[in-house]
Design an enzyme around this catalytic site. Structure first.
Site, mmCIF file in Angstrom:
data_model
loop_
_atom_site.group_PDB
_atom_site.id
_atom_site.type_symbol
_atom_site.label_atom_id
_atom_site.label_comp_id
_atom_site.label_asym_id
_atom_site.label_seq_id
_atom_site.Cartn_x
_atom_site.Cartn_y
_atom_site.Cartn_z
ATOM 1 N N HIS A 73 0.842 -1.204 0.000
ATOM 2 C CA HIS A 73 0.000 0.000 0.000
ATOM 3 C C HIS A 73 0.871 1.245 0.000
ATOM 4 O O HIS A 73 1.347 1.695 1.045
ATOM 5 C CB HIS A 73 -0.932 0.016 1.218
ATOM 6 N N HIS A 124 1.277 5.261 -2.251
ATOM 7 C CA HIS A 124 0.720 6.212 -3.206
ATOM 8 C C HIS A 124 1.876 6.943 -3.886
ATOM 9 O O HIS A 124 2.883 7.250 -3.238
ATOM 10 C CB HIS A 124 -0.171 7.241 -2.513
ATOM 11 N N ARG A 147 -10.257 0.908 -5.994
ATOM 12 C CA ARG A 147 -10.417 1.348 -4.615
ATOM 13 C C ARG A 147 -11.627 2.264 -4.448
ATOM 14 O O ARG A 147 -11.887 3.116 -5.297
ATOM 15 C CB ARG A 147 -9.168 2.090 -4.149
ATOM 16 N N HIS A 191 -6.383 -0.754 6.002
ATOM 17 C CA HIS A 191 -6.013 -0.205 7.293
ATOM 18 C C HIS A 191 -6.712 -0.899 8.463
ATOM 19 O O HIS A 191 -7.374 -0.269 9.295
ATOM 20 C CB HIS A 191 -6.294 1.296 7.310
ATOM 21 N N ASP A 196 1.862 2.635 3.619
ATOM 22 C CA ASP A 196 1.025 3.823 3.396
ATOM 23 C C ASP A 196 1.878 5.056 3.072
ATOM 24 O O ASP A 196 1.414 6.191 3.208
ATOM 25 C CB ASP A 196 0.102 4.103 4.582
#
Length: 286
Positions: free
Chosen positions: A26, A28, A118, A175, A242
Site C-alpha cells: 500500500h 501512493h 479502490r 487499514h 502507506d
C-alpha cells in the site's frame, strides 16, 4: 547505514530483516507531471516513483502495490507510469474508476498491472466514488480477476454488510478495517469481515494503524485488532507502509519504526514471510 527518505522520519534501517521479495502492499505516488483535480496543494512533492525507491532501499522491500490517490480522480496514468518506473515484474496497481469506464480502458489497466479498484468512502463528502458504484463496478471487474479495495470505517462496513455479501469478486479492507475505539475487535464490523475472511472472499491490509489513535483517556485497541486478525486469518493478510502518509502532514511517521512495530506483533518469522511475500503474491499475481 543511514537513509534519507522524503515523507519518512528517521534515517535508520529497520531492525527486523525482511525476506526476499517482500511486498509493500500500500503506497501512493504523486507526480506533478500528471494532472490532478481539486486543490493542487493536495499533491505531495517529493513523492514520485524515484523517491519511493529510497524507501525500498531503506526497508529492504522489493515489490510494491501503487494505489491511485484521490487527487487524480479516475485518471490512473500516474499509477501506470509508476508501475513501469518501479518495474512491471515487481509492481502492481489499484485504480479508481467510475461505472462508465469502457472495456478498452479496463484492458489497458489490466495489461499495465492493475489488479483492483479502490473505494475511499470513509469520508463520503470528499470521496471520488460513491457506495452506489461498488456493486456495478464489481460486476465489471470480476471477469478480470480483480478485487475491490475498501477504505471504509467500521460503521460503514456494518451498514453495507448485505452489499459486501453480494459482491462477485474478492474484497480487500484497508487499514485493519478501521475498527473504532474502544470496541476494536468487539465492534460488529469485525464479525462481518471475519466471516468474509473465513469464506476466502476477503483480505486485510495491515497498514495505517496511525489513522485511528485512541482518544485521550481511552484504551488503545489497535494492538488487539492486529492480534485478532492474525488469529482469524494469517493467510489473508498483507502489509503496507502507506507511504508517503498523505494524512499525516506535520507528523510524518518513521517507516522503519512502523515496520519494526508490526514485526513485533507478528513474532513468528514464518508468518511474517507469508504476510510479506506469499500472501501478496497470491492476491496481486506476482
Amino acid at each position: 547505514m543511514t537513509f534519507t527518505v522524503p515523507h519518512s522520519a528517521g534515517s535508520a534501517a529497520p531492525q527486523c530483516a525482511v525476506p526476499p521479495l517482500a511486498c509493500d502492499a500500500h503506497i501512493h505516488i504523486y507526480d506533478r507531471r500528471f494532472a490532478s483535480i481539486g486543490d493542487p496543494a493536495r499533491v505531495l512533492d517529493d513523492a514520485t516513483a524515484g523517491d519511493y525507491r529510497l524507501l525500498q532501499a531503506r526497508l529492504g522491500t522489493q515489490r510494491a502495490v501503487v494505489v491511485t490517490p484521490t487527487v487524480y480522480g479516475t485518471d490512473n496514468t500516474v499509477t501506470l507510469d509508476a508501475i513501469v518506473r518501479l518495474g512491471r515484474e515487481r509492481t502492481r496497481g489499484v485504480a479508481v474508476l467510475h461505472p462508465d469506464v469502457d472495456e478498452a480502458t479496463l484492458r489497458r489497466l489490466d495489461d499495465g498491472g492493475v489488479r483492483g479498484i479502490r473505494f475511499t468512502l470513509f469520508d463520503p463528502a470528499s470521496a471520488v466514488t460513491r457506495f452506489g458504484m461498488v456493486e456495478p463496478l464489481a460486476a465489471r471487474i470480476a471477469p478480470l480477476g480483480w478485487h475491490v479495495q475498501l477504505h471504509w470505517r467500521g460503521d460503514q462496513i456494518v451498514e453495507h454488510a448485505a452489499l459486501l455479501r453480494r459482491l462477485p469478486c474478492p474484497m480487500v479492507f484497508d487499514h485493519l478495517a478501521r475498527l473504532p475505539h474502544p470496541q476494536g475487535p468487539d465492534h460488529p464490523a469485525f464479525g462481518i469481515v471475519a466471516e468474509l475472511l473465513a469464506e476466502g472472499r476477503a483480505w486485510i491490509k495491515m497498514s495505517g494503524a496511525y489513522l485511528d489513535p485512541a482518544p485521550a483517556g481511552e484504551p488503545d485497541s489497535r494492538a488487539a485488532v492486529a492480534a485478532a486478525w492474525l488469529r482469524e486469518a494469517p493467510d489473508r493478510l498483507v502489509w503496507g507502509s502507506d507511504w508517503p502518509h498523505p494524512t499525516e502532514r506535520g507528523r510524518v511517521p518513521d517507516d522503519a519504526a512502523l515496520l519494526d512495530r508490526w514485526a513485533a506483533r507478528v513474532p513468528h518469522a514464518e508468518v511474517r514471510r507469508r504476510i510479506l511475500v506469499d500472501n501478496p503474491a497470491r492476491l496481486y499475481g506476482f
